[in-house]
Design a protein around this motif. Structure first.
Motif, PDB file in Angstrom:
ATOM      1  N   ASP A  76       3.149  -6.830  -8.862  1.00 27.55           N
ATOM      2  CA  ASP A  76       1.911  -7.988  -9.886  1.00 27.55           C
ATOM      3  C   ASP A  76       0.765  -7.347 -10.474  1.00 27.55           C
ATOM      4  OD1 ASP A  76       3.989 -10.517  -9.257  1.00 27.55           O
ATOM      5  OD2 ASP A  76       3.328  -9.884  -7.037  1.00 27.55           O
ATOM      6  N   VAL A  77       0.690  -6.330  -9.617  1.00 31.13           N
ATOM      7  CA  VAL A  77      -0.615  -5.482 -10.246  1.00 31.13           C
ATOM      8  C   VAL A  77      -0.103  -4.535  -9.248  1.00 31.13           C
ATOM      9  CG1 VAL A  77      -3.046  -5.091  -8.804  1.00 31.13           C
ATOM     10  CG2 VAL A  77      -1.706  -7.823  -8.676  1.00 31.13           C
ATOM     11  N   MET A 113       2.872   1.866 -16.422  1.00 30.01           N
ATOM     12  CA  MET A 113       3.311   0.916 -17.023  1.00 30.01           C
ATOM     13  C   MET A 113       4.467   1.087 -18.020  1.00 30.01           C
ATOM     14  SD  MET A 113      -0.831   1.154 -18.765  1.00 30.01           S
ATOM     15  CE  MET A 113      -0.396   1.677 -19.562  1.00 30.01           C
ATOM     16  N   LYS A 114       5.430   1.994 -18.158  1.00 27.08           N
ATOM     17  CA  LYS A 114       6.498   1.626 -18.934  1.00 27.08           C
ATOM     18  C   LYS A 114       7.440   1.177 -17.685  1.00 27.08           C
ATOM     19  CE  LYS A 114       7.890   3.903 -22.464  1.00 27.08           C
ATOM     20  NZ  LYS A 114       8.974   5.521 -22.787  1.00 27.08           N
ATOM     21  N   ALA A 115       7.396   1.911 -16.964  1.00 26.68           N
ATOM     22  CA  ALA A 115       8.018   1.209 -15.671  1.00 26.68           C
ATOM     23  C   ALA A 115       8.130  -0.450 -14.832  1.00 26.68           C
ATOM     24  CB  ALA A 115       8.121   2.000 -14.197  1.00 26.68           C
ATOM     25  N   ALA A 116       7.181  -0.679 -15.491  1.00 25.16           N
ATOM     26  CA  ALA A 116       6.209  -1.963 -14.352  1.00 25.16           C
ATOM     27  C   ALA A 116       6.318  -2.854 -15.243  1.00 25.16           C
ATOM     28  CB  ALA A 116       4.704  -1.571 -13.533  1.00 25.16           C
ATOM     29  N   LEU A 117       6.274  -2.570 -16.593  1.00 24.06           N
ATOM     30  CA  LEU A 117       6.261  -3.717 -17.788  1.00 24.06           C
ATOM     31  C   LEU A 117       7.378  -4.709 -17.638  1.00 24.06           C
ATOM     32  CD1 LEU A 117       4.490  -2.436 -20.786  1.00 24.06           C
ATOM     33  CD2 LEU A 117       3.399  -4.445 -19.369  1.00 24.06           C
ATOM     34  N   PRO A 118       8.643  -4.217 -17.675  1.00 22.23           N
ATOM     35  CA  PRO A 118       9.569  -5.372 -17.685  1.00 22.23           C
ATOM     36  C   PRO A 118       9.884  -5.585 -16.547  1.00 22.23           C
ATOM     37  CG  PRO A 118      10.069  -2.896 -18.578  1.00 22.23           C
ATOM     38  CD  PRO A 118       8.963  -2.227 -18.027  1.00 22.23           C
ATOM     39  N   GLY A 124       7.115 -13.431 -15.906  1.00 17.66           N
ATOM     40  CA  GLY A 124       5.895 -13.879 -16.292  1.00 17.66           C
ATOM     41  C   GLY A 124       4.976 -13.495 -16.429  1.00 17.66           C
ATOM     42  N   GLY A 125       4.107 -12.788 -15.404  1.00 18.49           N
ATOM     43  CA  GLY A 125       2.603 -11.874 -15.691  1.00 18.49           C
ATOM     44  C   GLY A 125       2.716 -10.625 -14.772  1.00 18.49           C
ATOM     45  N   GLY A 126       1.587  -9.972 -15.513  1.00 15.12           N
ATOM     46  CA  GLY A 126       0.450  -8.824 -14.132  1.00 15.12           C
ATOM     47  C   GLY A 126       0.069  -8.334 -14.705  1.00 15.12           C
ATOM     48  N   SER A 127      -1.011  -8.331 -13.744  1.00 13.42           N
ATOM     49  CA  SER A 127      -2.493  -6.898 -14.174  1.00 13.42           C
ATOM     50  C   SER A 127      -2.253  -5.567 -14.259  1.00 13.42           C
ATOM     51  CB  SER A 127      -3.717  -8.361 -13.089  1.00 13.42           C
ATOM     52  OG  SER A 127      -4.595  -7.350 -13.164  1.00 13.42           O
ATOM     53  N   ILE A 170       0.442 -10.506 -19.538  1.00 16.21           N
ATOM     54  CA  ILE A 170      -0.365  -9.012 -19.115  1.00 16.21           C
ATOM     55  C   ILE A 170      -1.444  -9.217 -19.185  1.00 16.21           C
ATOM     56  CG2 ILE A 170       0.573  -6.872 -18.968  1.00 16.21           C
ATOM     57  CD1 ILE A 170       2.671  -9.275 -17.924  1.00 16.21           C
ATOM     58  N   ARG A 171      -2.699  -8.867 -18.280  1.00 16.75           N
ATOM     59  CA  ARG A 171      -3.102  -8.316 -18.506  1.00 16.75           C
ATOM     60  C   ARG A 171      -4.016  -7.020 -18.401  1.00 16.75           C
ATOM     61  NH1 ARG A 171      -7.504  -9.970 -15.365  1.00 16.75           N
ATOM     62  NH2 ARG A 171      -6.275 -10.414 -13.578  1.00 16.75           N
ATOM     63  N   CYS A 172      -4.673  -5.741 -19.418  1.00 18.32           N
ATOM     64  CA  CYS A 172      -4.111  -4.816 -19.100  1.00 18.32           C
ATOM     65  C   CYS A 172      -6.028  -4.199 -19.420  1.00 18.32           C
ATOM     66  CB  CYS A 172      -3.684  -3.988 -20.045  1.00 18.32           C
ATOM     67  SG  CYS A 172      -4.128  -1.867 -19.457  1.00 18.32           S
ATOM     68  N   ASN A 173      -6.286  -3.789 -18.111  1.00 18.19           N
ATOM     69  CA  ASN A 173      -8.251  -2.979 -18.363  1.00 18.19           C
ATOM     70  C   ASN A 173      -8.113  -1.991 -17.617  1.00 18.19           C
ATOM     71  OD1 ASN A 173      -9.754  -5.912 -19.283  1.00 18.19           O
ATOM     72  ND2 ASN A 173      -8.334  -6.870 -17.981  1.00 18.19           N
ATOM     73  N   CYS A 174      -9.357  -1.490 -17.767  1.00 26.77           N
ATOM     74  CA  CYS A 174      -9.319  -0.114 -17.430  1.00 26.77           C
ATOM     75  C   CYS A 174     -11.176  -0.274 -16.785  1.00 26.77           C
ATOM     76  CB  CYS A 174      -9.321   1.108 -17.829  1.00 26.77           C
ATOM     77  SG  CYS A 174     -10.236   0.868 -19.551  1.00 26.77           S
ATOM     78  N   ILE A 175     -11.351   0.796 -15.796  1.00 23.21           N
ATOM     79  CA  ILE A 175     -12.783   0.724 -15.091  1.00 23.21           C
ATOM     80  C   ILE A 175     -13.082   1.898 -15.146  1.00 23.21           C
ATOM     81  CG2 ILE A 175     -13.553   0.988 -12.508  1.00 23.21           C
ATOM     82  CD1 ILE A 175     -11.552  -1.030 -11.118  1.00 23.21           C
ATOM     83  N   CYS A 176     -14.452   2.438 -15.315  1.00 16.78           N
ATOM     84  CA  CYS A 176     -14.924   3.548 -16.521  1.00 16.78           C
ATOM     85  C   CYS A 176     -16.138   3.851 -15.427  1.00 16.78           C
ATOM     86  CB  CYS A 176     -15.716   3.012 -17.339  1.00 16.78           C
ATOM     87  SG  CYS A 176     -14.701   2.469 -18.854  1.00 16.78           S
ATOM     88  N   PRO A 177     -16.325   4.156 -13.991  1.00 18.72           N
ATOM     89  CA  PRO A 177     -17.059   4.191 -12.709  1.00 18.72           C
ATOM     90  C   PRO A 177     -17.867   5.470 -13.606  1.00 18.72           C
ATOM     91  CG  PRO A 177     -14.805   4.684 -12.685  1.00 18.72           C
ATOM     92  CD  PRO A 177     -14.770   4.558 -13.042  1.00 18.72           C
ATOM     93  N   GLY A 178     -18.662   5.653 -12.585  1.00 24.22           N
ATOM     94  CA  GLY A 178     -19.878   6.925 -12.967  1.00 24.22           C
ATOM     95  C   GLY A 178     -19.402   7.656 -11.635  1.00 24.22           C
ATOM     96  N   THR A 179     -20.070   8.529 -11.037  1.00 22.12           N
ATOM     97  CA  THR A 179     -20.109   9.306 -10.316  1.00 22.12           C
ATOM     98  C   THR A 179     -19.708   8.507  -9.165  1.00 22.12           C
ATOM     99  OG1 THR A 179     -20.384  11.006 -11.420  1.00 22.12           O
ATOM    100  CG2 THR A 179     -20.493  11.732  -9.170  1.00 22.12           C
ATOM    101  N   VAL A 180     -18.404   8.753  -8.242  1.00 18.38           N
ATOM    102  CA  VAL A 180     -17.817   7.816  -7.185  1.00 18.38           C
ATOM    103  C   VAL A 180     -17.952   9.485  -5.824  1.00 18.38           C
ATOM    104  CG1 VAL A 180     -16.835   6.569  -6.108  1.00 18.38           C
ATOM    105  CG2 VAL A 180     -17.393   6.027  -8.251  1.00 18.38           C
ATOM    106  N   GLU A 181     -18.866   8.523  -4.349  1.00 23.85           N
ATOM    107  CA  GLU A 181     -18.707   9.991  -2.861  1.00 23.85           C
ATOM    108  C   GLU A 181     -17.242   9.118  -3.168  1.00 23.85           C
ATOM    109  OE1 GLU A 181     -20.492  10.300   0.612  1.00 23.85           O
ATOM    110  OE2 GLU A 181     -21.563   8.523   0.157  1.00 23.85           O
ATOM    111  N   SER A 182     -16.409  10.637  -3.154  1.00 23.15           N
ATOM    112  CA  SER A 182     -14.989  10.937  -2.240  1.00 23.15           C
ATOM    113  C   SER A 182     -14.581  12.007  -1.980  1.00 23.15           C
ATOM    114  CB  SER A 182     -13.696  10.371  -3.563  1.00 23.15           C
ATOM    115  OG  SER A 182     -14.396  11.748  -4.618  1.00 23.15           O
ATOM    116  N   PRO A 183     -13.935  12.557  -1.339  1.00 25.69           N
ATOM    117  CA  PRO A 183     -13.700  13.851  -0.684  1.00 25.69           C
ATOM    118  C   PRO A 183     -13.103  14.865  -1.907  1.00 25.69           C
ATOM    119  CG  PRO A 183     -12.073  12.189   0.439  1.00 25.69           C
ATOM    120  CD  PRO A 183     -12.806  11.361  -0.437  1.00 25.69           C
ATOM    121  N   SER A 184     -12.955  14.296  -3.154  1.00 26.61           N
ATOM    122  CA  SER A 184     -12.203  15.037  -4.482  1.00 26.61           C
ATOM    123  C   SER A 184     -13.930  15.511  -5.122  1.00 26.61           C
ATOM    124  CB  SER A 184     -11.796  14.737  -5.742  1.00 26.61           C
ATOM    125  OG  SER A 184     -12.016  13.134  -5.697  1.00 26.61           O
ATOM    126  N   TRP A 185     -15.004  14.492  -4.701  1.00 28.06           N
ATOM    127  CA  TRP A 185     -16.447  14.810  -5.273  1.00 28.06           C
ATOM    128  C   TRP A 185     -17.158  15.432  -4.613  1.00 28.06           C
ATOM    129  CZ3 TRP A 185     -21.207  12.835  -3.239  1.00 28.06           C
ATOM    130  CH2 TRP A 185     -22.158  13.418  -3.451  1.00 28.06           C
TER     131      TRP A 185
END
Length: 249
Positions: A76-77, A113-118, A124-127, A170-185
């Motif tokens: 659903d998400v 998205m192409k796999a999950a949308l159908p 009846g919905g999803g995010s 169906i809702r579709c949003n994106c997240i735009c972070p700045g610098t985030v502490e993580s192992p890859s960072w």
């Protein structure tokens, strides 16, 4: 204490072995979702043990693996978190790096998205939540030519999917972070430190561009993921949610 804001929802997360993906998988599970946490790093993924989380290896660059993962999770998400940060300017960029970045940072999200949308449409919905970056069409960052270009593409793709399916639940949003502490960072800090002479000098360069004087915690981004996954954000779609500590402001 968890409030079960995502009770009854099934969430599929890519790149869940570490960083934002891991923090988001945990946060959604704490809020009652059945989370399917995936990654190509099976060893790191195996360390993600938590009630409500099922893990399995999935390569988002493999269409068959994506189809199998979506069929297994029936989300659903959908949280598309996989990506890679290339360093360098346009003069440093190779065709191979460009192709790899677009395949992983952009095309993999299209595959998911192409796999999950159908299934979402049938139910009846999803995010859908896509990981973009403040380094995109929002703001330019030094020596992030390929990365910023791919993340700008994610914003455009997100808006296109949102407008096409807005009347079908169906809702579709994106997240735009700045610098985030993580192992890859931390890996990127160490890499920069090799050219600057010390890890501390590289860390200072990263932190100095942050108006708050620090980088973000993965859990802070995960809180936004939970919001966008749940019904509290039911009137929100097609948006690039900037969460960058004032970097682009």
């Amino acid at each position: 204490m968890a409030h079960q804001r995502l009770a009854g929802k099934r969430a599929l997360v890519s790149a869940a072995a570490q960083g934002i993906g891991r923090a988001s998988a945990l946060a959604m599970a704490d809020e009652g979702a059945q989370v399917f946490a995936t990654d190509v790093n099976a060893d790191a993924l195996a360390e993600l043990e938590h009630p409500g989380i099922e893990t399995f290896e999935m390569d988002v660059r493999d269409a068959d693996a994506v189809a199998e993962g979506v069929a297994r999770s029936k989300p659903d998400v959908l949280f598309n978190c996989a990506g890679y940060v290339h360093a360098g300017s346009i003069l440093d960029a190779s065709d191979d790096e460009w192709d790899f970045a677009f395949d992983l940072n952009v095309r993999s999200m299209m595959r998911m998205m192409k796999a999950a949308l159908p299934g979402m449409l049938e139910r009846g919905g999803g995010s859908i939540i896509n990981m973009s970056s403040a380094c995109s069409s929002v703001i330019g960052a030094p020596n992030r030519f390929i990365y910023g270009t791919t993340k700008a593409a994610v914003i455009g793709m997100t808006k296109s999917v949102a407008v096409d399916y807005i009347t079908q639940g169906i809702r579709c949003n994106c997240i735009c972070p700045g610098t985030v502490e993580s192992p890859s960072w931390h890996d990127r800090v160490r890499e920069l430190g090799e050219s600057l002479g010390s890890y501390e000098a590289a860390l200072e360069q990263f932190v100095s561009r942050q108006p708050m004087g620090r980088v973000a915690k993965a859990e802070e981004i995960a809180a936004l993921v939970v919001y966008l996954a749940g019904d509290e954000s039911a009137f929100t779609t097609g948006q690039a949610h900037v969460i960058d500590g004032g970097w682009s402001g």
